[in-house]
Design a protein around this motif. Structure first.
Motif, PDB file in Angstrom:
ATOM      1  N   ALA A   5      56.951 112.673 -41.679  1.00 25.41           N
ATOM      2  CA  ALA A   5      57.937 111.738 -42.230  1.00 25.41           C
ATOM      3  C   ALA A   5      59.314 112.390 -42.297  1.00 25.41           C
ATOM      4  O   ALA A   5      60.339 111.772 -41.969  1.00 25.41           O
ATOM      5  CB  ALA A   5      57.513 111.279 -43.614  1.00 25.41           C
ATOM      6  N   GLN A   6      59.361 113.654 -42.717  1.00 26.99           N
ATOM      7  CA  GLN A   6      60.626 114.370 -42.795  1.00 26.99           C
ATOM      8  C   GLN A   6      61.239 114.563 -41.410  1.00 26.99           C
ATOM      9  O   GLN A   6      62.452 114.404 -41.229  1.00 26.99           O
ATOM     10  CB  GLN A   6      60.406 115.724 -43.475  1.00 26.99           C
ATOM     11  N   THR A   8      60.771 112.627 -38.857  1.00 29.04           N
ATOM     12  CA  THR A   8      61.236 111.299 -38.430  1.00 29.04           C
ATOM     13  C   THR A   8      62.600 110.988 -39.041  1.00 29.04           C
ATOM     14  O   THR A   8      63.491 110.435 -38.380  1.00 29.04           O
ATOM     15  CB  THR A   8      60.226 110.216 -38.852  1.00 29.04           C
ATOM     16  N   MET A   9      62.769 111.385 -40.311  1.00 27.43           N
ATOM     17  CA  MET A   9      64.039 111.142 -40.986  1.00 27.43           C
ATOM     18  C   MET A   9      65.144 111.986 -40.373  1.00 27.43           C
ATOM     19  O   MET A   9      66.286 111.515 -40.192  1.00 27.43           O
ATOM     20  CB  MET A   9      63.892 111.474 -42.477  1.00 27.43           C
ATOM     21  N   THR A  12      66.220 110.379 -37.264  1.00 27.20           N
ATOM     22  CA  THR A  12      67.060 109.226 -37.595  1.00 27.20           C
ATOM     23  C   THR A  12      68.499 109.657 -37.865  1.00 27.20           C
ATOM     24  O   THR A  12      69.458 109.043 -37.367  1.00 27.20           O
ATOM     25  CB  THR A  12      66.505 108.494 -38.834  1.00 27.20           C
ATOM     26  N   GLY A  30      64.623 103.546 -39.249  1.00 24.94           N
ATOM     27  CA  GLY A  30      64.210 104.943 -39.360  1.00 24.94           C
ATOM     28  C   GLY A  30      63.717 105.279 -40.753  1.00 24.94           C
ATOM     29  O   GLY A  30      62.696 105.971 -40.926  1.00 24.94           O
ATOM     30  N   SER A  31      64.409 104.792 -41.770  1.00 22.71           N
ATOM     31  CA  SER A  31      64.008 105.043 -43.147  1.00 22.71           C
ATOM     32  C   SER A  31      62.680 104.355 -43.473  1.00 22.71           C
ATOM     33  O   SER A  31      61.804 104.930 -44.132  1.00 22.71           O
ATOM     34  CB  SER A  31      65.093 104.552 -44.112  1.00 22.71           C
ATOM     35  N   SER A  34      59.830 106.228 -41.792  1.00 21.71           N
ATOM     36  CA  SER A  34      59.595 107.490 -42.500  1.00 21.71           C
ATOM     37  C   SER A  34      58.824 107.254 -43.791  1.00 21.71           C
ATOM     38  O   SER A  34      57.896 108.007 -44.128  1.00 21.71           O
ATOM     39  CB  SER A  34      60.929 108.179 -42.809  1.00 21.71           C
ATOM     40  N   MET A 294      68.125 104.290 -47.284  1.00 24.13           N
ATOM     41  CA  MET A 294      67.877 105.526 -46.572  1.00 24.13           C
ATOM     42  C   MET A 294      68.002 106.728 -47.501  1.00 24.13           C
ATOM     43  O   MET A 294      67.183 107.661 -47.457  1.00 24.13           O
ATOM     44  CB  MET A 294      68.863 105.667 -45.406  1.00 24.13           C
ATOM     45  N   VAL A 297      64.880 106.990 -49.657  1.00 22.02           N
ATOM     46  CA  VAL A 297      63.729 107.473 -48.881  1.00 22.02           C
ATOM     47  C   VAL A 297      63.836 108.982 -48.667  1.00 22.02           C
ATOM     48  O   VAL A 297      62.852 109.718 -48.826  1.00 22.02           O
ATOM     49  CB  VAL A 297      63.639 106.743 -47.518  1.00 22.02           C
ATOM     50  N   ILE A 298      65.022 109.464 -48.311  1.00 19.30           N
ATOM     51  CA  ILE A 298      65.231 110.891 -48.070  1.00 19.30           C
ATOM     52  C   ILE A 298      64.845 111.708 -49.293  1.00 19.30           C
ATOM     53  O   ILE A 298      64.198 112.757 -49.186  1.00 19.30           O
ATOM     54  CB  ILE A 298      66.704 111.155 -47.671  1.00 19.30           C
TER      55      ILE A 298
END
Length: 424
Positions: A5-6, A8-9, A12, A30-31, A34, A294, A297-298
């Protein structure tokens, strides 16, 4: 799965930096992907769901933007903005035509934000943006310069929660810290101003002195509906409301009513003009929701903590410089000076334990966060996305691309300044 997931972020973010994909769709898709990879449910009773993270993007600043745009709508329709254009042009022309007008507008908006705690560059962009474009500045670049207002509002300001927390952590008060912050913010404006002047000369599109004087004379001799005091009176109401801490939406409505009374407008016509101003909220609304989603999510997939942990082992070698780097990376990923506090403040405490100079470390922490929150998109809240709708023919991606070198120049100046302070 969290590592995937990280990654993928990060991908993005890279795509957004490169600017070769649709900005908003890239951020949202993208978010979302992830978050799904990380195992967060779409909805339900769990503490963290994708729905809850998306709702976090419905920031209260959206209501603030609406209030400001109501005011802009009626100011524009009433003709009072033309009066202020004349005065802005008078100031900006002394700085060198179009680039000077753009810088004057951006610094004015940033100064309002520094003292009121609410930086809204669109307030001045709707005035000085059009004037700077007429004087030869590319619309997107005019928007970019106005978008720098947030740097001055944050770094030179007195109310941002992260800034206050930094001051509390280093045991300092307002004053010299704000002077240093304002100098860093002004270095960003200076970088953009110099670049605009160089581009004008290289392109050969620089207006001659006679052409410049002709355009300025056109502003001067235009028929204006009122004097400067009448035009600025609603702004005084707006700023006073900000200072007193009233809800921005109601302050915008109140200032709009002042315009209606001063200009003796029909209430129904005034309402229509106000609503026309709010019609410009579409782009900033999507930007705010998408980018804050986003950012949430991060934080929740732990990417910010990973960066912080990776840098921590080399902290003792250059604590102030590492503090600047951590703050910059955190703000880059969260796109929020406020959201960055969760990492910046604890890390600042660690930096201070190494014996670093408190003022130098505090400046590094503030500058890294306040500057780099705008690097990726121009800022998700009350920044570049709110300027684009009020400067015709401007484009967010192009404007943000122009901002980035100037932001990095400001970061370099912050590095040099904090290093000098640390050795002083």
């Amino acid at each position: 799965m969290m590592i995937i997931a990280q990654c993928t972020m990060v991908l993005t973010l890279i795509l957004m930096i490169l600017g070769r994909t649709p900005l908003y769709l890239t951020a949202i898709i993208g978010s979302g992907v992830s978050a799904l990879i990380a195992g967060f449910p779409l909805a339900g009773k769990a503490d963290i769901t994708i729905t809850k993270m998306l709702n976090a993007g419905l920031n209260p600043v959206i209501a603030d933007m609406a209030g400001v745009l109501l005011f802009i709508g009626i100011m524009q329709a009433s003709g009072l903005l033309e009066v202020i254009v004349r005065d802005i042009v008078r100031v900006g022309k002394r700085l060198a035509g179009g680039p000077g007008v753009a810088v004057a507008g951006g610094v004015a908006a940033g100064s309002i934000g520094a003292f009121t705690g609410f930086t809204q560059p669109a307030i001045m962009a709707v005035i000085s943006g059009a004037a700077s474009v007429k004087l030869g500045v590319d619309p997107s670049k005019a928007a970019a310069v106005h978008g720098h207002a947030g740097h001055l509002g944050n770094l030179g300001g007195f109310t941002h929660p992260t800034q206050v927390a930094i001051l509390a952590t280093i045991g300092a008060g307002m004053g010299l810290f704000n002077v240093y912050g304002a100098l860093i913010a002004l270095s960003v404006f200076a970088a953009s101003f110099i670049r605009l002047r160089i581009e004008q000369k290289k392109s050969g599109k620089e207006l001659s002195k006679s052409e410049m004087n002709a355009l300025i004379a056109e502003f001067e001799k235009s028929s204006y509906v009122a004097g400067s005091f009448t035009a600025f009176a609603p702004f005084i109401v707006l700023v006073t409301g900000f200072v007193l801490g009233f809800p921005i939406f109601f302050v915008g409505v109140a200032a709009s009513l002042v315009v209606m009374v001063l200009m003796k407008l029909n209430p129904k016509t005034a309402e229509a003009d106000m609503l026309n101003g709010v019609s410009k909220i579409a782009t900033p609304l999507v930007a705010t929701i998408g980018f804050l989603f986003m950012s949430t999510v991060i934080r929740n997939i732990g990417l910010v903590n990973v960066v912080s942990d990776a840098i921590n082992p080399i902290l003792s070698l250059a604590p102030v410089q590492i503090m600047l780097l951590v703050a910059a990376l955190t703000a880059l990923m969260t796109q929020s000076y406020g959201a960055s506090a969760a990492i910046i403040i604890p890390f600042l405490a660690v930096v201070l334990k190494t014996g670093a100079d408190p003022m130098a470390a505090g400046i590094a922490a503030a500058a890294g966060g306040a500057l780099m929150q705008y690097f990726l998109t121009g800022g998700p809240v009350a920044a570049l996305p709110t300027v684009i709708p009020v400067i015709p023919n401007s484009d967010l991606k192009t404007a943000n691309r122009f901002q980035r070198p100037s932001i990095l120049a400001g970061l370099l100046f912050a590095l040099i300044l904090s290093t000098i302070i640390g050795f002083a």
